[in-house]
Design a protein around this motif. Structure first.
Motif, mmCIF file in Angstrom:
data_model
loop_
_atom_site.group_PDB
_atom_site.id
_atom_site.type_symbol
_atom_site.label_atom_id
_atom_site.label_comp_id
_atom_site.label_asym_id
_atom_site.label_seq_id
_atom_site.Cartn_x
_atom_site.Cartn_y
_atom_site.Cartn_z
ATOM 1 N N LEU A 26 40.825 41.887 32.642
ATOM 2 C CA LEU A 26 41.455 40.379 32.317
ATOM 3 C C LEU A 26 42.078 40.458 30.944
ATOM 4 O O LEU A 26 43.220 39.978 31.052
ATOM 5 N N CYS A 27 41.259 41.122 29.872
ATOM 6 C CA CYS A 27 41.968 41.235 28.775
ATOM 7 C C CYS A 27 43.323 41.966 28.557
ATOM 8 O O CYS A 27 44.135 41.550 27.826
ATOM 9 N N GLU A 28 43.401 42.979 29.354
ATOM 10 C CA GLU A 28 44.500 43.891 29.364
ATOM 11 C C GLU A 28 45.636 43.014 30.086
ATOM 12 O O GLU A 28 46.768 43.120 29.700
ATOM 13 N N VAL A 133 37.823 39.035 45.662
ATOM 14 C CA VAL A 133 37.975 40.202 45.055
ATOM 15 C C VAL A 133 37.190 41.139 45.858
ATOM 16 O O VAL A 133 35.983 40.801 45.912
ATOM 17 N N VAL A 134 37.833 42.400 46.257
ATOM 18 C CA VAL A 134 36.832 43.229 46.920
ATOM 19 C C VAL A 134 36.665 44.693 45.721
ATOM 20 O O VAL A 134 37.821 44.826 45.357
ATOM 21 N N ARG A 231 43.127 46.697 40.201
ATOM 22 C CA ARG A 231 44.309 45.951 40.593
ATOM 23 C C ARG A 231 44.051 44.400 40.982
ATOM 24 O O ARG A 231 44.677 43.561 40.839
ATOM 25 N N GLU A 232 42.864 44.615 41.909
ATOM 26 C CA GLU A 232 42.484 43.027 42.413
ATOM 27 C C GLU A 232 42.223 42.151 41.341
ATOM 28 O O GLU A 232 42.341 41.019 41.382
ATOM 29 N N VAL A 233 41.414 42.704 40.482
ATOM 30 C CA VAL A 233 41.214 41.653 39.039
ATOM 31 C C VAL A 233 42.341 41.216 38.590
ATOM 32 O O VAL A 233 42.423 39.986 38.416
ATOM 33 N N ARG A 234 43.276 42.078 38.233
ATOM 34 C CA ARG A 234 44.765 41.690 37.819
ATOM 35 C C ARG A 234 45.372 40.690 38.702
ATOM 36 O O ARG A 234 45.817 39.762 38.078
ATOM 37 N N LEU A 237 42.075 37.382 39.847
ATOM 38 C CA LEU A 237 41.330 36.767 38.811
ATOM 39 C C LEU A 237 42.007 36.460 37.928
ATOM 40 O O LEU A 237 42.021 35.259 37.440
ATOM 41 N N ALA A 238 42.889 37.170 37.219
ATOM 42 C CA ALA A 238 43.479 36.949 35.884
ATOM 43 C C ALA A 238 44.418 35.731 36.090
ATOM 44 O O ALA A 238 44.630 34.941 34.999
#
Length: 247
Positions: A26-28, A133-134, A231-234, A237-238
């Motif tokens: 997330l921070c990235e 997210v998986v 990748r899914e987090v980006r 979620l982001a």
């Protein structure tokens, strides 16, 4: 406003690894976000009221207590492995956490390669705008951790060389070739390999995902599910927190 992210996981170590990696991603992904600010932008929910943990093992009983059932078929056919359990989890969390923004599903593939399809089968159903997210670790969570191991001294270099000789390959680069089994002492057991590399030191394990550069983790995690999870987090979620540049 803090976003609420619920996590379904197998054990506390999986929850810790997945959420800390997600915070780094997330921070990235968001230019203005850093490790000091991220704690105010999201809340990781690993249990319900009363300390009821959101583990895969507990989901069935939690759903039963809430009188939630999941049919055995989906639009395109029978439920694949974990699809019904995932559907129960989604329905349960939607009911118990009305302000929920996202659900993160953390699972070991073990020896069931169809699990990802089952998780995605359930995700594809109506979830009323909740991001899902998986995070599927191939073959186990420990493979993600092994990917981040880099020797810090001669002793650790020797440990890595010993494992490379024993396995016939570098476990950091081919952790997906390790084998999920009930025998944690087996040569290709991810748990055994991680214990050997870390000297059975929990803090040393944590450094593998907390300090190793994310590009390195992505490169080594291309086939163990870690790169896909980041990748899914980006992607899922982001954007709930801030603008994510393309690329």
């Amino acid at each position: 406003m803090s976003r609420q992210f619920a996590v379904v996981y197998e054990a506390p170590a999986d929850l810790e690894t997945a959420t800390e990696l997600a915070d780094r991603a997330l921070c990235e992904s968001i230019e203005w976000l850093d490790e000091e600010l991220v704690v105010y932008q999201r809340t990781w929910q690993g249990e319900l009221t009363g300390g009821r943990r959101l583990t895969w093992k507990a989901i069935g009983q939690l759903a039963l207590d809430a009188e939630i059932t999941a049919i055995g078929h989906f639009d395109d056919g029978p439920a694949l492995p974990d699809a019904a359990a995932t559907r129960r989890a989604i329905l349960l969390l939607r009911r118990e956490l009305p302000n929920l923004d996202a659900i993160v599903l953390i699972r070991d593939q073990d020896d069931q390669p169809a699990r990802r399809r089952g998780l995605e089968q359930a995700r594809a159903h109506d979830h009323r705008g909740i991001a899902i997210v998986v995070g599927l670790a191939i073959v186990e969570r420990e493979c993600w951790v092994i990917s981040g191991y880099d020797p810090r001294d001669e002793l650790e270099s020797a440990r890595l060389q010993e494992e490379r000789s024993r396995l016939g390959f570098d476990p950091r680069l081919r952790s997906h070739e390790l084998t999920a089994c009930k025998d944690d002492l087996a040569t290709r057991s991810p748990k055994r390999v991680l214990r050997a590399l870390s000297g059975n030191d929990r803090e040393r394990e944590c450094r593998c995902w907390r300090e190793t550069a994310l590009p390195t983790l992505r490169e080594r995690g291309g086939e163990n599910g870690l790169a896909a999870y980041l990748r899914e987090v980006r992607e899922r979620l982001a954007p709930l927190i801030g603008h994510v540049p393309e690329g």
